[in-house]
Design a protein around this motif. Sequence first.
Motif, PDB file in Angstrom:
ATOM      1  N   LEU A   1       8.186  11.983 -18.859  1.00  0.00           N
ATOM      2  CA  LEU A   1       9.540  11.513 -19.166  1.00  0.00           C
ATOM      3  C   LEU A   1      10.145  10.764 -17.986  1.00  0.00           C
ATOM      4  O   LEU A   1      10.630   9.636 -18.134  1.00  0.00           O
ATOM      5  CB  LEU A   1      10.429  12.692 -19.546  1.00  0.00           C
ATOM      6  CG  LEU A   1      11.916  12.372 -19.722  1.00  0.00           C
ATOM      7  CD1 LEU A   1      12.112  11.387 -20.864  1.00  0.00           C
ATOM      8  CD2 LEU A   1      12.716  13.642 -19.961  1.00  0.00           C
ATOM      9  N   VAL A   2      10.109  11.388 -16.808  1.00  0.00           N
ATOM     10  CA  VAL A   2      10.715  10.755 -15.634  1.00  0.00           C
ATOM     11  C   VAL A   2       9.967   9.469 -15.274  1.00  0.00           C
ATOM     12  O   VAL A   2      10.583   8.445 -14.941  1.00  0.00           O
ATOM     13  CB  VAL A   2      10.725  11.738 -14.450  1.00  0.00           C
ATOM     14  CG1 VAL A   2      11.241  11.058 -13.185  1.00  0.00           C
ATOM     15  CG2 VAL A   2      11.585  12.959 -14.769  1.00  0.00           C
ATOM     16  N   GLY A   3       8.635   9.505 -15.361  1.00  0.00           N
ATOM     17  CA  GLY A   3       7.853   8.320 -15.045  1.00  0.00           C
ATOM     18  C   GLY A   3       8.123   7.179 -16.015  1.00  0.00           C
ATOM     19  O   GLY A   3       8.338   6.029 -15.607  1.00  0.00           O
ATOM     20  N   SER A   4       8.119   7.492 -17.324  1.00  0.00           N
ATOM     21  CA  SER A   4       8.371   6.453 -18.328  1.00  0.00           C
ATOM     22  C   SER A   4       9.781   5.897 -18.196  1.00  0.00           C
ATOM     23  O   SER A   4       9.996   4.680 -18.321  1.00  0.00           O
ATOM     24  CB  SER A   4       8.166   7.030 -19.729  1.00  0.00           C
ATOM     25  OG  SER A   4       6.851   7.513 -19.887  1.00  0.00           O
ATOM     26  N   ALA A   5      10.746   6.768 -17.945  1.00  0.00           N
ATOM     27  CA  ALA A   5      12.125   6.313 -17.787  1.00  0.00           C
ATOM     28  C   ALA A   5      12.266   5.413 -16.573  1.00  0.00           C
ATOM     29  O   ALA A   5      12.995   4.413 -16.608  1.00  0.00           O
ATOM     30  CB  ALA A   5      13.059   7.519 -17.674  1.00  0.00           C
ATOM     31  N   SER A   6      11.567   5.750 -15.497  1.00  0.00           N
ATOM     32  CA  SER A   6      11.638   4.931 -14.284  1.00  0.00           C
ATOM     33  C   SER A   6      11.047   3.542 -14.519  1.00  0.00           C
ATOM     34  O   SER A   6      11.637   2.527 -14.125  1.00  0.00           O
ATOM     35  CB  SER A   6      10.894   5.634 -13.142  1.00  0.00           C
ATOM     36  OG  SER A   6      11.457   6.902 -12.871  1.00  0.00           O
ATOM     37  N   VAL A   7       9.884   3.491 -15.166  1.00  0.00           N
ATOM     38  CA  VAL A   7       9.245   2.200 -15.449  1.00  0.00           C
ATOM     39  C   VAL A   7      10.119   1.351 -16.362  1.00  0.00           C
ATOM     40  O   VAL A   7      10.300   0.142 -16.147  1.00  0.00           O
ATOM     41  CB  VAL A   7       7.858   2.430 -16.073  1.00  0.00           C
ATOM     42  CG1 VAL A   7       7.267   1.099 -16.552  1.00  0.00           C
ATOM     43  CG2 VAL A   7       6.926   3.091 -15.071  1.00  0.00           C
TER      44      VAL A   7
END
Length: 367
Positions: free
Chosen positions: A146-152
Motif C-alpha cells: 500500500l505505502v509503496g504503491s501510494a508513493s509511486v
Amino acid sequence: MGKRSTRPMTGDRACVITLVHGTFARDAPWTRSDSALSTSLRRAGCQVTQFAWSGRNSHRARSDAAQGLVEHLRRQLADHPRARHWVIAHSHGGNVALHAADRLRAARGGASRVTTVALATPFLHARSRRITGWPLFIIVLFSALLVGSASVTAVAGPRSAADVALVVGGGVFAAILALCAVGAFLHRRSLRPGWRSRLIGAIHAPTARPDEVVVIRAAGDEASGLLAAGQFVGWLSAAATRLLTSLWFWTLLIGLPQLAVVVSAVTGHGGRFAINLLLYGFTAPGLAMVAVVAAMAGSAVVFGIDGPFAGLVASCSAEAAPPGTATLVQLEPRTSVTRSGLAHSSLYDDEQVIGYILSAVRPSAQS
C-alpha cells in the motif's frame, strides 16, 4: 543520643488534600489557593496542596505524572502520618491519581490512607491483543504494498479517482506508522522483556474500591463525547482483531482474486483482462484489510500521541468508571457553565459538587 530531625512535625492535621489538574491544564485556576474549592476545603479545616504535571495527552506523560504524584503523596504521608489523605483530580488527572494510589498501595503492602475523588474522568481500559504468525506476515506485506504503491502513484501523479484514493489511503497509513514510531521513541527506555504487559498495566485503570475511589460525573459533560468515541473505537479495535485472526477472512482475501483469474481464463478473456481482475480483485480487499489495520492502530489516537503505538498491543477504550466498585455520583445536567462555555471545565466550581466533597472530607477534618 541520635541527631534530632529538623523536619517540622505537622501530623496534627486530620485532613490533607492534593488537587490534580487534567490534560492541557497545568495552570488550572481551580487548583489555586483562592479558588472556590480550595477556599471551602481550608475553611473546613483541611490542608490543601497542589500537584502539577506536564498535562500532555499521552500514556507516557500520565505514567510519569503518576510516579511524581506517588513521591508527592509519600512526603505528605510522612509529614502528616495520622491524617486522612485525599486526592481530588479532574479529567485525565483522575487516571494519574488512580495509578499513583495503586502504586503507593503496592509499596505499602496493600495499606492505603488515600481516597481519590475523580471529576469527569474518562477512565482508560486496556485489553491485551497479540497478532503473530502468518496473519502478521500478510499484514506487513499488504502494508508495504500500500505505502509503496501510494508513493509511486503520488510521484507519477494520480490520473483517476482510484489513484487519488490510493494516495490518500497510503498517506493516512504512513502517518499512523509515523505515530507508532513516535510512541516507540517515547517508550524506548521501557522496551525490555515484558514491556507489553508493563505498558498495558500502565494504561489500564487499577481496580477501584468503594471506600477509596469516588467518581463524580455530570450529564451533558463534553467528556461524554470522548467516552462515546473511546467506547466505539475500543469495540472497533476488538472486532478488527477477531477479523484479522480469522481463517475465513484470509481464505476469501487470497482466494477470490485467484478465482477471478481462473474465471477469466475459462471464459476466454484476454491476458490483460485477467491481469486487471487480479490487480483489482486482490487490491480491493487488500486495501480494506489495511484500512482495518489502520483503524486498529489509529483507534488509540484519542488517547494521546503514543496511542497508536499502544494500540499495536492493546485494545483501548475510555469508560465512565474504573474497574471494580467505585462510588459513583451522577449529577443532573448542568444549568450554568464557565466563561469558556464548557460544562466539563466547571464541574469543580459547582456548588453541589463542592458540597458533596465537603460532606465527604468533613468527618476526617474534624476527627
